[in-house]
Motif scaffolding. Structure first.
Motif, PDB file in Angstrom:
ATOM      1  N   ALA A  36      23.959   3.372  -1.319  1.00  0.00           N
ATOM      2  CA  ALA A  36      24.290   4.685  -1.280  1.00  0.00           C
ATOM      3  C   ALA A  36      23.584   5.861  -2.603  1.00  0.00           C
ATOM      4  O   ALA A  36      23.579   6.827  -2.107  1.00  0.00           O
ATOM      5  N   GLN A  41      22.691  11.783   1.592  1.00  0.00           N
ATOM      6  CA  GLN A  41      24.190  11.941   2.004  1.00  0.00           C
ATOM      7  C   GLN A  41      24.649  10.715   2.800  1.00  0.00           C
ATOM      8  O   GLN A  41      23.819  10.005   3.008  1.00  0.00           O
ATOM      9  N   CYS A  42      25.980  10.707   2.805  1.00  0.00           N
ATOM     10  CA  CYS A  42      26.479   9.507   3.762  1.00  0.00           C
ATOM     11  C   CYS A  42      26.622   9.627   5.032  1.00  0.00           C
ATOM     12  O   CYS A  42      25.620  10.383   5.430  1.00  0.00           O
ATOM     13  N   THR A  46      28.153  15.260   2.464  1.00  0.00           N
ATOM     14  CA  THR A  46      29.063  15.129   1.177  1.00  0.00           C
ATOM     15  C   THR A  46      30.295  15.792   1.414  1.00  0.00           C
ATOM     16  O   THR A  46      31.383  15.014   1.120  1.00  0.00           O
ATOM     17  N   MET A  49      32.636  14.191   3.806  1.00  0.00           N
ATOM     18  CA  MET A  49      33.194  12.711   3.314  1.00  0.00           C
ATOM     19  C   MET A  49      34.330  13.157   2.481  1.00  0.00           C
ATOM     20  O   MET A  49      35.052  12.326   2.398  1.00  0.00           O
ATOM     21  N   HIS A  53      37.030  11.629   4.490  1.00  0.00           N
ATOM     22  CA  HIS A  53      36.768  10.292   4.751  1.00  0.00           C
ATOM     23  C   HIS A  53      38.087   9.487   5.265  1.00  0.00           C
ATOM     24  O   HIS A  53      37.828   8.477   5.886  1.00  0.00           O
ATOM     25  N   CYS A  79      31.376   1.197   4.512  1.00  0.00           N
ATOM     26  CA  CYS A  79      31.610   2.081   3.221  1.00  0.00           C
ATOM     27  C   CYS A  79      31.159   1.043   2.299  1.00  0.00           C
ATOM     28  O   CYS A  79      30.503   1.370   1.171  1.00  0.00           O
ATOM     29  N   CYS A  82      27.435  -0.141   1.791  1.00  0.00           N
ATOM     30  CA  CYS A  82      26.706   0.880   1.154  1.00  0.00           C
ATOM     31  C   CYS A  82      27.087   1.241  -0.253  1.00  0.00           C
ATOM     32  O   CYS A  82      26.294   1.633  -0.787  1.00  0.00           O
ATOM     33  N   HIS A  83      28.507   1.108  -0.574  1.00  0.00           N
ATOM     34  CA  HIS A  83      28.672   1.748  -1.817  1.00  0.00           C
ATOM     35  C   HIS A  83      28.906   0.636  -2.854  1.00  0.00           C
ATOM     36  O   HIS A  83      29.210   1.202  -4.312  1.00  0.00           O
TER      37      HIS A  83
END
Length: 126
Positions: A36, A41-42, A46, A49, A53, A79, A82-83
């Motif tokens: 990320a 952006q997600c 953003t 989210m 989210h 999530c 990616c994060h």
């Protein structure tokens, strides 16, 4: 122990403590190591989210648990994949660890984070 050796021990201990506090510790995430961190952006913009989210995750939960539908762009595992950041040794740091992505935002918003009482906090192995 003589006075001189006691002073040397105290000095060495102080230097060791200072070095350990100023260096990256095992398990401490390094900025820029999450997927990320490299994206603009997600899966949604953003601001969307930030605001929605939980609704996306809740909706995906209902689809997965009740209808068996997995793998949408709003999945909790997506999530985490990616994060989650990595530490100095290259291991994933849990997204709910103190100061990490999910924990940091939820602490700021004073929201209880209970997803990870059941779900993985680091990416699954391929």
């Amino acid at each position: 122990m003589t006075r001189k050796s006691a002073i040397m021990f105290l000095a060495a201990s102080t230097v060791g403590l200072f070095i350990s506090l100023t260096s990256v510790q095992a398990g401490e995430a390094i900025e820029g190591t999450a997927k990320a961190d490299k994206l603009e952006q997600c899966v949604e913009p953003t601001p969307v989210m930030r605001r929605n989210h939980f609704e996306f995750i809740k909706h995906q939960r209902d689809l997965t648990v009740r209808q068996g539908i997995r793998g949408s762009k709003h999945s909790l595992s997506g999530c985490v994949d990616c994060h989650a950041r990595k530490d100095a040794s290259g291991k994933a740091v849990p997204v709910n660890a103190e100061g990490q992505f999910c924990a940091g935002c939820h602490d700021y918003a004073a929201v209880n984070l209970d997803c990870f009482s059941c779900h993985r906090t680091i990416p699954g192995e391929k």
